[in-house]
Design a protein around this motif. Structure first.
Motif, short mmCIF file in Angstrom:
data_model
loop_
_atom_site.label_atom_id
_atom_site.label_comp_id
_atom_site.label_asym_id
_atom_site.label_seq_id
_atom_site.Cartn_x
_atom_site.Cartn_y
_atom_site.Cartn_z
N GLY A 1 39.01 31.48 34.72
CA GLY A 1 38.85 32.44 35.51
C GLY A 1 39.85 32.51 36.00
N PRO A 2 40.61 33.37 37.48
CA PRO A 2 41.43 34.33 36.43
C PRO A 2 42.69 33.94 36.40
CG PRO A 2 41.28 34.96 38.82
CD PRO A 2 40.20 33.72 38.59
N PHE A 3 43.24 33.95 35.18
CA PHE A 3 44.65 32.96 34.99
C PHE A 3 45.59 34.58 35.72
CE2 PHE A 3 41.30 32.18 31.67
CZ PHE A 3 41.59 30.45 32.17
N VAL A 4 45.52 34.71 36.60
CA VAL A 4 46.56 35.33 37.95
C VAL A 4 46.63 34.87 38.94
CG1 VAL A 4 47.42 37.25 38.09
CG2 VAL A 4 45.78 37.18 36.94
N ALA A 5 48.12 34.52 39.02
CA ALA A 5 48.68 33.66 40.44
C ALA A 5 47.91 34.57 41.71
CB ALA A 5 49.81 33.51 40.19
#
Length: 250
Positions: free
Chosen positions: A218-222
């Motif tokens: 992670g993290p899996f946020v741009a």
């Protein structure tokens, strides 16, 4: 003195011809010899005649240099593009002697910078780097005609980049991470998308510096590179503003 030799110490022979000599405060390597003169010879023979002076074969005496460098651990981490400095002292304290800053490179060491000692053997050695990473360093003095070589390992040097970050934990406690560990509120870990499990990462926020290991994915946020476990969040007093200073330990 005799010829171009300098007297270091004097002792009288005992009744069995034994003596003890010391080169106190000796600063330079070189040859040494023992001269038994008329006065010491008289002591050896209890005044029964005067023996001629005798000189031993010259032997080499090696005086090692001693180098002490300031600690350069993650508490002294600097931002990418800024200069990291290590100060120290090389003894004996001659001016104009070269010291070398090196970093660990696999099984060997690679030179980063060089500096010259000032009065009293003091030195300041600097390194500027544009790449974000942390690594082990040492300061080394090479052998010369005066002293043998020496090195001191002040710790690690870290160059930090400003990265996007978030944190996670509640709702995941007790579950297995992608690296096979059990997530708790005390584990000093961090999630990253691609770095190998166990990779050491240095984080800095304000005057606080902590080290974590990659334990999850992670993290899996741009725009975010790191997901901090709760223990790292607390240690950094991370406020959730989305940015931390970080360096991957090489």
């Amino acid at each position: 003195t005799l010829d171009d030799w300098v007297e270091l110490d004097v002792d009288e022979l005992d009744d069995e011809g034994r003596f003890s000599l010391e080169g106190e405060n000796r600063r330079r390597s070189g040859e040494a010899r023992v001269v038994v003169g008329r006065e010491t010879a008289r002591a050896a023979v209890n005044g029964e005649g005067l023996a001629p002076p005798r000189t031993s074969e010259a032997v080499n005496i090696t005086i090692a240099a001693q180098l002490r460098a300031s600690k350069a651990d993650e508490d002294a981490a600097v931002r990418v593009g800024r200069t990291a400095r290590i100060t120290g002292t090389l003894r004996p304290g001659f001016e104009g002697r070269e010291v070398i800053l090196e970093r660990r490179d696999g099984d060997g060491w690679r030179t980063l910078a060089r500096a010259t000692t000032r009065e009293g053997g003091r030195f300041t050695i600097s390194h500027l780097q544009e790449r974000s990473e942390a690594f082990e360093v040492r300061v080394r003095f090479e052998e010369d005609e005066i002293n043998t070589g020496w090195h001191d390992s002040p710790g690690r040097m870290a160059f930090l980049s400003r990265d996007g970050a978030s944190w996670y934990g509640p709702g995941f406690y007790g579950k297995r991470t992608a690296c096979g560990q059990t997530l708790t509120g005390e584990i000093k870990g961090v999630a990253h998308k691609t770095l190998p499990c166990g990779t050491r990462v240095v984080f800095k926020r304000g005057d606080r510096t902590v080290t974590a290991r990659v334990i999850d994915r992670g993290p899996f946020v741009a725009g975010r590179q790191w997901d901090l476990a709760p223990a790292i969040k607390r240690a950094l007093r991370y406020s959730g503003d989305g940015r931390v200073w970080a360096a991957v330990d090489r």
